[in-house]
Design a protein around this motif. Sequence first.
Motif, PDB file in Angstrom:
ATOM      1  N   GLU A  34      -9.142 -76.424  80.003  1.00 16.58           N
ATOM      2  CA  GLU A  34      -9.463 -75.527  78.895  1.00 16.58           C
ATOM      3  C   GLU A  34      -9.791 -76.288  77.624  1.00 16.58           C
ATOM      4  O   GLU A  34      -9.276 -77.383  77.366  1.00 16.58           O
ATOM      5  CB  GLU A  34      -8.293 -74.568  78.622  1.00 16.58           C
ATOM      6  N   PHE A  35     -10.660 -75.688  76.849  1.00 18.31           N
ATOM      7  CA  PHE A  35     -11.086 -76.243  75.566  1.00 18.31           C
ATOM      8  C   PHE A  35      -9.931 -76.240  74.583  1.00 18.31           C
ATOM      9  O   PHE A  35      -9.163 -75.268  74.504  1.00 18.31           O
ATOM     10  CB  PHE A  35     -12.248 -75.405  75.024  1.00 18.31           C
ATOM     11  N   VAL A  36      -9.818 -77.325  73.824  1.00 23.23           N
ATOM     12  CA  VAL A  36      -8.805 -77.423  72.776  1.00 23.23           C
ATOM     13  C   VAL A  36      -9.468 -77.481  71.402  1.00 23.23           C
ATOM     14  O   VAL A  36      -9.164 -76.680  70.526  1.00 23.23           O
ATOM     15  CB  VAL A  36      -7.916 -78.667  72.982  1.00 23.23           C
ATOM     16  N   ALA A  37     -10.360 -78.446  71.217  1.00 22.77           N
ATOM     17  CA  ALA A  37     -11.005 -78.631  69.920  1.00 22.77           C
ATOM     18  C   ALA A  37     -12.241 -79.499  70.096  1.00 22.77           C
ATOM     19  O   ALA A  37     -12.354 -80.240  71.073  1.00 22.77           O
ATOM     20  CB  ALA A  37     -10.048 -79.286  68.926  1.00 22.77           C
ATOM     21  N   SER A  38     -13.165 -79.387  69.148  1.00 25.89           N
ATOM     22  CA  SER A  38     -14.335 -80.265  69.160  1.00 25.89           C
ATOM     23  C   SER A  38     -14.782 -80.543  67.735  1.00 25.89           C
ATOM     24  O   SER A  38     -14.429 -79.812  66.797  1.00 25.89           O
ATOM     25  CB  SER A  38     -15.484 -79.652  69.968  1.00 25.89           C
ATOM     26  N   ILE A  39     -15.575 -81.600  67.598  1.00 23.62           N
ATOM     27  CA  ILE A  39     -16.103 -81.999  66.300  1.00 23.62           C
ATOM     28  C   ILE A  39     -17.507 -82.530  66.507  1.00 23.62           C
ATOM     29  O   ILE A  39     -17.769 -83.252  67.458  1.00 23.62           O
ATOM     30  CB  ILE A  39     -15.174 -83.048  65.630  1.00 23.62           C
TER      31      ILE A  39
ATOM     32  N   ALA B 212     -21.390 -83.995  70.238  1.00 23.96           N
ATOM     33  CA  ALA B 212     -20.108 -83.398  69.907  1.00 23.96           C
ATOM     34  C   ALA B 212     -19.045 -84.115  70.727  1.00 23.96           C
ATOM     35  O   ALA B 212     -19.292 -84.520  71.870  1.00 23.96           O
ATOM     36  CB  ALA B 212     -20.097 -81.907  70.234  1.00 23.96           C
ATOM     37  N   MET B 213     -17.893 -84.281  70.123  1.00 18.28           N
ATOM     38  CA  MET B 213     -16.743 -84.857  70.818  1.00 18.28           C
ATOM     39  C   MET B 213     -15.705 -83.755  70.980  1.00 18.28           C
ATOM     40  O   MET B 213     -15.397 -83.052  70.010  1.00 18.28           O
ATOM     41  CB  MET B 213     -16.150 -86.009  70.020  1.00 18.28           C
ATOM     42  N   GLY B 214     -15.206 -83.619  72.168  1.00 22.28           N
ATOM     43  CA  GLY B 214     -14.260 -82.541  72.425  1.00 22.28           C
ATOM     44  C   GLY B 214     -12.968 -83.029  73.047  1.00 22.28           C
ATOM     45  O   GLY B 214     -12.915 -84.120  73.637  1.00 22.28           O
ATOM     46  N   TRP B 215     -11.949 -82.228  72.866  1.00 19.72           N
ATOM     47  CA  TRP B 215     -10.686 -82.417  73.577  1.00 19.72           C
ATOM     48  C   TRP B 215     -10.451 -81.199  74.460  1.00 19.72           C
ATOM     49  O   TRP B 215     -10.567 -80.054  73.990  1.00 19.72           O
ATOM     50  CB  TRP B 215      -9.516 -82.578  72.611  1.00 19.72           C
ATOM     51  N   PHE B 216     -10.147 -81.462  75.714  1.00 21.79           N
ATOM     52  CA  PHE B 216      -9.793 -80.437  76.670  1.00 21.79           C
ATOM     53  C   PHE B 216      -8.417 -80.774  77.235  1.00 21.79           C
ATOM     54  O   PHE B 216      -7.949 -81.903  77.100  1.00 21.79           O
ATOM     55  CB  PHE B 216     -10.822 -80.390  77.818  1.00 21.79           C
TER      56      PHE B 216
END
Length: 121
Positions: A46-51, A33-37
């Motif tokens: 904090e978590f923003v989004a993931s794919i 998974a790739m995420g943006w924090f």
Amino acid sequence: QVQLVESGGGLVQAGGSLRLSCEASGRTFSSYAMGWFRQAPGKEREFVASIRWSSGNTYYADSVKGRFTISRDNAKNTVYLQMNSLKPEDTAVYYCAAGGGGWSANGYDYWGQGTQVTVSS
């Protein structure tokens, strides 16, 4: 050696848009998974989004749902975060991450260096 390199941050007025990019290299990320924090001064990351790289399934924090869109380009090994209707409270350093996924930063093994996003009112 795994590398995640973010780009696209900057200064924008409230209501504006920015697109962040995260180019990944050094291994195969198809099972990841790739995420943006993001992390604002004096606050926790904090978590923003993931794919999910393989399925394309996406997940968003409630604070950005409907305004931000995460996507990926398999050919370029790049993940994007399109940010629209930006608010001053979106101001933070934004980090790209890769790993097992989830809402917690502990679920990610690899991190980029971060890119600053500043939204003026």
